[in-house]
Design a protein around this motif. Structure first.
Motif, mmCIF file in Angstrom:
data_model
loop_
_atom_site.group_PDB
_atom_site.id
_atom_site.type_symbol
_atom_site.label_atom_id
_atom_site.label_comp_id
_atom_site.label_asym_id
_atom_site.label_seq_id
_atom_site.Cartn_x
_atom_site.Cartn_y
_atom_site.Cartn_z
ATOM 1 N N PHE A 118 -15.525 -14.879 36.146
ATOM 2 C CA PHE A 118 -14.779 -14.314 35.581
ATOM 3 C C PHE A 118 -14.765 -12.299 35.912
ATOM 4 N N LEU A 119 -16.144 -12.233 36.385
ATOM 5 C CA LEU A 119 -16.588 -10.549 37.139
ATOM 6 C C LEU A 119 -14.952 -9.949 37.269
ATOM 7 N N ASP A 120 -14.813 -11.413 38.560
ATOM 8 C CA ASP A 120 -13.347 -10.530 39.548
ATOM 9 C C ASP A 120 -12.432 -9.590 38.644
ATOM 10 N N THR A 121 -11.974 -11.033 37.534
ATOM 11 C CA THR A 121 -11.422 -10.058 36.297
ATOM 12 C C THR A 121 -10.813 -8.474 35.697
ATOM 13 N N ASN A 122 -10.180 -7.775 35.270
ATOM 14 C CA ASN A 122 -10.934 -6.954 34.986
ATOM 15 C C ASN A 122 -10.289 -7.475 33.569
ATOM 16 N N LEU A 137 -14.414 -17.622 26.531
ATOM 17 C CA LEU A 137 -15.820 -17.431 26.716
ATOM 18 C C LEU A 137 -16.239 -15.572 26.736
ATOM 19 N N PHE A 138 -15.492 -14.981 27.370
ATOM 20 C CA PHE A 138 -15.682 -13.785 27.823
ATOM 21 C C PHE A 138 -15.360 -12.695 28.091
ATOM 22 N N ASN A 139 -13.815 -12.251 28.253
ATOM 23 C CA ASN A 139 -13.263 -12.003 27.393
ATOM 24 C C ASN A 139 -11.411 -11.815 27.022
ATOM 25 N N PRO A 140 -11.351 -11.503 25.388
ATOM 26 C CA PRO A 140 -12.869 -10.944 24.767
ATOM 27 C C PRO A 140 -12.882 -11.500 23.992
ATOM 28 N N GLY A 141 -13.141 -12.619 24.255
ATOM 29 C CA GLY A 141 -14.253 -13.573 23.910
ATOM 30 C C GLY A 141 -14.542 -13.651 22.597
ATOM 31 N N PRO A 142 -15.445 -14.443 22.331
ATOM 32 C CA PRO A 142 -15.642 -14.845 21.094
ATOM 33 C C PRO A 142 -16.133 -13.839 19.937
ATOM 34 N N ASP A 143 -16.091 -14.150 18.252
ATOM 35 C CA ASP A 143 -15.900 -12.397 17.145
ATOM 36 C C ASP A 143 -17.694 -12.291 18.014
ATOM 37 N N ILE A 144 -18.583 -12.006 17.617
ATOM 38 C CA ILE A 144 -19.900 -12.083 18.149
ATOM 39 C C ILE A 144 -20.722 -13.010 18.486
ATOM 40 N N VAL A 145 -21.697 -12.454 19.462
ATOM 41 C CA VAL A 145 -22.090 -12.532 20.124
ATOM 42 C C VAL A 145 -23.802 -12.376 19.954
ATOM 43 N N CYS A 146 -24.590 -13.479 19.675
ATOM 44 C CA CYS A 146 -26.043 -13.447 19.268
ATOM 45 C C CYS A 146 -26.926 -13.397 20.268
ATOM 46 N N LEU A 147 -27.921 -13.602 20.691
ATOM 47 C CA LEU A 147 -28.811 -13.550 22.228
ATOM 48 C C LEU A 147 -29.970 -13.454 21.806
ATOM 49 N N ASP A 164 -28.773 -20.220 30.870
ATOM 50 C CA ASP A 164 -28.380 -20.460 32.694
ATOM 51 C C ASP A 164 -26.595 -20.846 32.413
ATOM 52 N N ARG A 165 -26.842 -21.269 31.385
ATOM 53 C CA ARG A 165 -24.997 -22.209 30.807
ATOM 54 C C ARG A 165 -24.230 -21.193 30.813
ATOM 55 N N TYR A 166 -24.234 -20.300 30.155
ATOM 56 C CA TYR A 166 -23.129 -18.898 30.130
ATOM 57 C C TYR A 166 -22.600 -18.562 31.285
ATOM 58 N N ALA A 167 -24.073 -18.127 31.858
ATOM 59 C CA ALA A 167 -24.171 -16.865 32.927
ATOM 60 C C ALA A 167 -22.929 -17.989 34.108
ATOM 61 N N SER A 168 -23.561 -18.788 34.148
ATOM 62 C CA SER A 168 -23.190 -20.426 35.736
ATOM 63 C C SER A 168 -21.523 -20.334 35.110
ATOM 64 N N SER A 169 -21.360 -20.268 33.693
ATOM 65 C CA SER A 169 -19.327 -20.617 33.665
ATOM 66 C C SER A 169 -18.836 -19.153 33.554
ATOM 67 N N SER A 173 -29.469 -10.171 37.956
ATOM 68 C CA SER A 173 -29.625 -11.579 36.950
ATOM 69 C C SER A 173 -28.343 -11.719 37.420
ATOM 70 N N GLN A 174 -27.904 -13.353 36.723
ATOM 71 C CA GLN A 174 -25.848 -13.298 36.895
ATOM 72 C C GLN A 174 -26.060 -12.901 35.423
ATOM 73 N N ILE A 175 -27.075 -13.690 34.551
ATOM 74 C CA ILE A 175 -27.020 -13.691 33.140
ATOM 75 C C ILE A 175 -27.174 -11.987 32.437
ATOM 76 N N TYR A 176 -27.506 -10.627 33.181
ATOM 77 C CA TYR A 176 -27.304 -9.699 33.322
ATOM 78 C C TYR A 176 -25.754 -9.188 33.095
ATOM 79 N N LYS A 177 -25.175 -9.512 34.143
ATOM 80 C CA LYS A 177 -24.378 -9.045 35.115
ATOM 81 C C LYS A 177 -23.000 -9.380 34.131
ATOM 82 N N VAL A 178 -22.969 -10.835 33.252
ATOM 83 C CA VAL A 178 -22.195 -11.337 32.118
ATOM 84 C C VAL A 178 -21.957 -10.568 30.860
ATOM 85 N N LEU A 179 -23.446 -10.998 31.270
ATOM 86 C CA LEU A 179 -23.862 -10.373 29.286
ATOM 87 C C LEU A 179 -22.883 -8.389 29.341
#
Length: 296
Positions: free
Chosen positions: A150-154, A178-188, A141-146, A200-206
């Protein structure tokens, strides 16, 4: 499981193929509870972020000897994997911190762990993590809200609408970190809960994140929800199962029809064929283990 994830996430980490699957490399560890998913995740992240060989070549094309600088200390800025984000359900964050404390003993290289909760300053903790490297752990939730803004930029950060044009200097930094280019690796962790629905917001962000190295944990067997598995698979290996419409027609519908109590012999046989075919595709990047492992 650890070897499987290493092969899928890191096999070409020194010379990545940016054309295959859009450059995304990932794996899903689909193990039942009690089989050590957390421990394997700790091992994978720690190895990626501390192994002396995993460094970028120098500007002259000659790599540092064994990943060490002239004074014998590896520079974090030269590491291929320097920053990681671990996204998990909010009720598991404390458990993750305990897991890293448990396994990061005095005889292994140190690894910074940042727990991003409501008690920390967003600006302070993200800047510290970005500058020093390490693992940033936060809730979905915190990641999605933060990151939703950024989904509004290419991909290049250019303005796509008026909302994007109002991004502050700090927001631009957060987007990069956090988003683009973002971290070197993401673990969910519990990835099926984050990619369950496309609205869902988290789906769109991820699905908008720029990170290429992706690692996911789940205990959900494929029979629970075929579309959850489709979305998980598409996140770690884009286009591996085609479009969602193709997947529904080719796999989901035949499999569900053949599992019905009143299905015909033809539907049952077709279901078996499609299930076997689907498992064959998923086995390349989904490592599935159940409780039978503990009975051996």
């Amino acid at each position: 499981g650890l070897q499987f994830c290493w092969r899928n996430v890191c096999h070409d980490i020194l010379k990545p193929n940016e054309e295959l699957y859009g450059g995304v490399r990932g794996a899903i560890l689909a193990h039942n509870m009690g089989l050590g998913k957390s421990f394997q995740a700790v091992c994978l992240l720690h190895t990626l972020m501390t192994h002396p060989s995993l460094v970028r070549p120098s500007h002259k094309g000659v790599g540092l000897t064994n990943g060490a600088s002239a004074n014998g200390v590896t520079s974090s800025s030269n590491r291929i994997v320097n920053r990681a984000i671990l996204i998990a359900p909010v009720n598991t964050l404390a458990n993750w911190e305990q897991e890293f404390e448990k396994w990061m003993g005095p005889n292994v290289p140190a690894l910074r762990f940042f727990s991003w909760t409501e008690f920390q300053s967003k600006s302070k903790i993200i800047k510290e993590w970005y500058e020093e490297g390490g693992i940033l752990c936060c809730s979905s939730d915190r990641y999605a809200s933060s990151c939703k803004g950024f989904l509004d930029t290419n991909d290049k950060g250019d303005e796509k609408n008026e909302k994007a044009a109002t991004l502050s200097k700090e927001a631009v930094f957060f987007r990069k970190a956090l988003f683009n280019p973002g971290p070197d690796i993401v673990c969910l962790d519990e990835v099926h809960t984050m990619l369950k629905t496309t609205t869902s917001q988290i789906y769109k962000v991820l699905n908008g994140i720029g990170t290429k190295l992706r690692f996911a944990l789940t205990g959900s067997p494929i029979q629970n929800n075929l579309f959850e598995y489709y979305r998980m698979a598409s996140w770690v290996r884009p286009d591996s199962l085609g479009t969602e419409g193709y997947f529904e027609k080719t796999f989901a519908n035949p499999i569900m029809d053949g599992m019905a109590a009143d299905c015909s012999i033809f539907q049952a046989e077709w279901q078996e064929r499609r299930t076997k075919e689907l498992h064959g595709i998923l086995s390349d990047f989904v490592h599935r283990r159940d409780d039978t492992v503990l009975q051996k």
